[in-house]
Design a protein around this motif. Structure first.
Motif, PDB file in Angstrom:
ATOM      1  N   ILE A  64       1.057  -1.255  -0.246  1.00 49.97           N
ATOM      2  CA  ILE A  64      -0.275   0.151   0.335  1.00 49.97           C
ATOM      3  C   ILE A  64       1.035   1.081  -0.384  1.00 49.97           C
ATOM      4  CG2 ILE A  64      -1.963   1.240   0.909  1.00 49.97           C
ATOM      5  CD1 ILE A  64      -2.584  -1.123   2.722  1.00 49.97           C
TER       6      ILE A  64
ATOM      7  N   TYR B 278      -5.301   6.889   2.625  1.00 52.45           N
ATOM      8  CA  TYR B 278      -5.601   4.674   3.582  1.00 52.45           C
ATOM      9  C   TYR B 278      -4.562   5.270   4.933  1.00 52.45           C
ATOM     10  CZ  TYR B 278      -5.934   0.340   4.708  1.00 52.45           C
ATOM     11  OH  TYR B 278      -5.677  -1.119   5.231  1.00 52.45           O
ATOM     12  N   LEU B 279      -3.188   5.324   4.113  1.00 51.79           N
ATOM     13  CA  LEU B 279      -2.185   4.894   5.052  1.00 51.79           C
ATOM     14  C   LEU B 279      -2.244   6.672   6.480  1.00 51.79           C
ATOM     15  CD1 LEU B 279       0.902   4.060   3.660  1.00 51.79           C
ATOM     16  CD2 LEU B 279      -0.589   2.132   4.632  1.00 51.79           C
TER      17      LEU B 279
ATOM     18  N   HIS C 100      -6.202   5.151   8.107  1.00 50.66           N
ATOM     19  CA  HIS C 100      -6.403   3.738   8.977  1.00 50.66           C
ATOM     20  C   HIS C 100      -4.994   3.476  10.249  1.00 50.66           C
ATOM     21  CE1 HIS C 100      -7.370   0.278  10.087  1.00 50.66           C
ATOM     22  NE2 HIS C 100      -5.989  -0.673   8.809  1.00 50.66           N
TER      23      HIS C 100
ATOM     24  N   VAL D  44       0.914 -10.493   9.446  1.00 51.44           N
ATOM     25  CA  VAL D  44       0.920 -10.034   8.468  1.00 51.44           C
ATOM     26  C   VAL D  44       1.582 -10.009   7.068  1.00 51.44           C
ATOM     27  CG1 VAL D  44       0.196  -8.222   6.751  1.00 51.44           C
ATOM     28  CG2 VAL D  44      -0.439  -8.133   9.065  1.00 51.44           C
ATOM     29  N   ALA D  45       1.244 -11.390   6.525  1.00 45.98           N
ATOM     30  CA  ALA D  45       2.168 -11.901   4.345  1.00 45.98           C
ATOM     31  C   ALA D  45       1.871 -10.885   3.794  1.00 45.98           C
ATOM     32  CB  ALA D  45       1.961 -13.071   4.785  1.00 45.98           C
TER      33      ALA D  45
ATOM     34  N   ASN E 285      -0.866  -7.965   2.455  1.00 47.98           N
ATOM     35  CA  ASN E 285      -2.699  -6.801   2.965  1.00 47.98           C
ATOM     36  C   ASN E 285      -3.632  -6.978   2.172  1.00 47.98           C
ATOM     37  OD1 ASN E 285      -1.578  -5.089   5.740  1.00 47.98           O
ATOM     38  ND2 ASN E 285       0.102  -4.564   4.261  1.00 47.98           N
TER      39      ASN E 285
HETATM   40  C1  LIG Z   1       0.284  -4.173   5.660  1.00 44.10           C
HETATM   41  O1  LIG Z   1       0.097  -2.804   6.368  1.00 44.10           O
HETATM   42  C2  LIG Z   1       0.558  -2.521   7.252  1.00 44.10           C
HETATM   43  C3  LIG Z   1      -0.350  -1.058   7.116  1.00 44.10           C
HETATM   44  O2  LIG Z   1      -2.218  -0.912   7.481  1.00 44.10           O
HETATM   45  C4  LIG Z   1       2.230  -1.698   7.273  1.00 44.10           C
HETATM   46  O3  LIG Z   1       2.352  -1.225   8.278  1.00 44.10           O
HETATM   47  C5  LIG Z   1       2.646  -2.926   6.728  1.00 44.10           C
HETATM   48  O4  LIG Z   1       3.935  -3.233   6.901  1.00 44.10           O
HETATM   49  C6  LIG Z   1       2.155  -4.168   5.691  1.00 44.10           C
HETATM   50  N1  LIG Z   1       2.134  -5.215   5.608  1.00 44.10           N
HETATM   51  C7  LIG Z   1       3.401  -5.992   4.411  1.00 44.10           C
HETATM   52  C8  LIG Z   1       3.349  -6.872   4.273  1.00 44.10           C
HETATM   53  O5  LIG Z   1       3.044  -5.356   3.741  1.00 44.10           O
END
Ligand SMILES: *[C@@H]1O[C@H](CO)[C@@H](O)[C@H](O)[C@H]1NC(C)=O
Ligand SMILES: *[C@@H]1O[C@H](CO)[C@@H](O)[C@H](O)[C@H]1NC(C)=O
Length: 259
Positions: free
Chosen positions: A54, A125-126, A129, A219-220, A222
């Motif tokens: 993102i 978004y960033l 959120h 998180v793998a 998003n």
């Molecule tokens: C997923 O999104 C968050 C922001 O909501 C970010 O901080 C994180 O690094 C992202 N993780 C991956 C694996 O892309």
């Protein structure tokens, strides 16, 4: 995977939906000649993006939802500060057929709702959120709800029974409330419009976080979906209608009762 906010409903104190529904900006209805996916789905990050992830420039709203425009016949919700509102959406199997995608979070992901009296077409978004907080001390708005995507009740129309391929979760939910076959029961995010929402337009950003996780919970990948919508504020709150009546959540009445 995908979903969007199908409509907004006022909830009376007894739990029953009341008044006219409202809709998200530029809503694409399920009607002839409309591709609702193309008009309503907003996925971040987009599929196949390179470099992945993102970006700080990504809008929190789909391109057709960055300003307050309504599709003819699909107006905004009219509501007052303090009113309770259900944001409804179809679960599309993410709740009742959980094994379709592995590595997905408990509660089928989390829905966050942000509210603001100062929306901007350049809201990102960033920038919002997991940044705006419940106190409203960061940015131009605040976090007003955080709820599991699975509201504990919603289900799909999947046929009639295991032999017809219906998932056990779907069947159990239908039986629990004597809900008819061939009818879909949308999920809900229930919010209360803040007392300080003012008198003009109140804007909501609905964000569904649906990441794929490693087994350790990190998180793998998003995967988020958003819907952006306005509420036209009135000075006439929903009239008090007594205590919540749980028994109404039975049969098709479940379609018109808050969670
Ligand atoms: C997923 O999104 C968050 C922001 O909501 C970010 O901080 C994180 O690094 C992202 N993780 C991956 C694996 O892309
Ligand atoms: C809840 O109150 C509304 C408004 O008075 C009414 O129309 C509705 O029938 C009530 N619901 C139930 C289940 O009694």
């Amino acid at each position: 995977a995908h979903t969007w906010v199908e409509n907004l409903r006022l909830i009376a104190s007894n739990g029953t939906f009341t008044g006219e529904p409202g809709y998200i900006r530029s809503f694409g209805p399920r009607a002839a000649g409309v591709d609702p996916d193309a008009q309503n789905v907003y996925l971040l990050p987009p599929n196949g993006r390179s470099p992945p992830g993102i970006y700080t420039t990504d809008s929190i709203c789909k391109s057709n939802q960055q300003i307050g425009v309504q599709t003819p016949k699909y107006p905004t919700l009219q509501a007052a500060p303090g009113d309770h509102v259900a944001l409804t959406y179809y679960e599309n199997g993410h709740v009742t057929i959980p094994k379709t995608q592995m590595g997905k979070p408990a509660g089928r992901g989390t829905v966050f709702v942000y509210g603001t009296t100062k929306p901007s077409a350049s809201d990102t978004y960033l920038g919002i959120h997991r940044v705006w907080n419940a106190q409203g001390t960061v940015g131009n708005g605040k976090l007003i709800a955080t709820q599991p995507y699975d509201d504990g009740r919603c289900l799909q129309a999947q046929g009639t029974g295991a032999a017809a391929g219906e998932s056990p979760i779907n069947l159990a939910r239908k039986q629990a409330i004597d809900f008819p076959d061939s009818t879909e029961l949308p999920c809900q995010t229930n919010i209360q419009i803040p007392a300080d929402a003012g008198t003009g337009t109140y804007t909501l950003y609905w964000v569904w976080e649906w990441p794929t996780l490693y087994s350790n919970g990190a998180v793998a990948l998003n995967e988020s979906y958003t819907s952006c919508m306005d509420i036209t504020l009135t000075s006439n709150p929903v009239a008090h209608a007594g205590d919540f009546i749980a028994a109404q959540v039975s049969g098709k009445s479940a379609l018109s009762a808050g969670v």
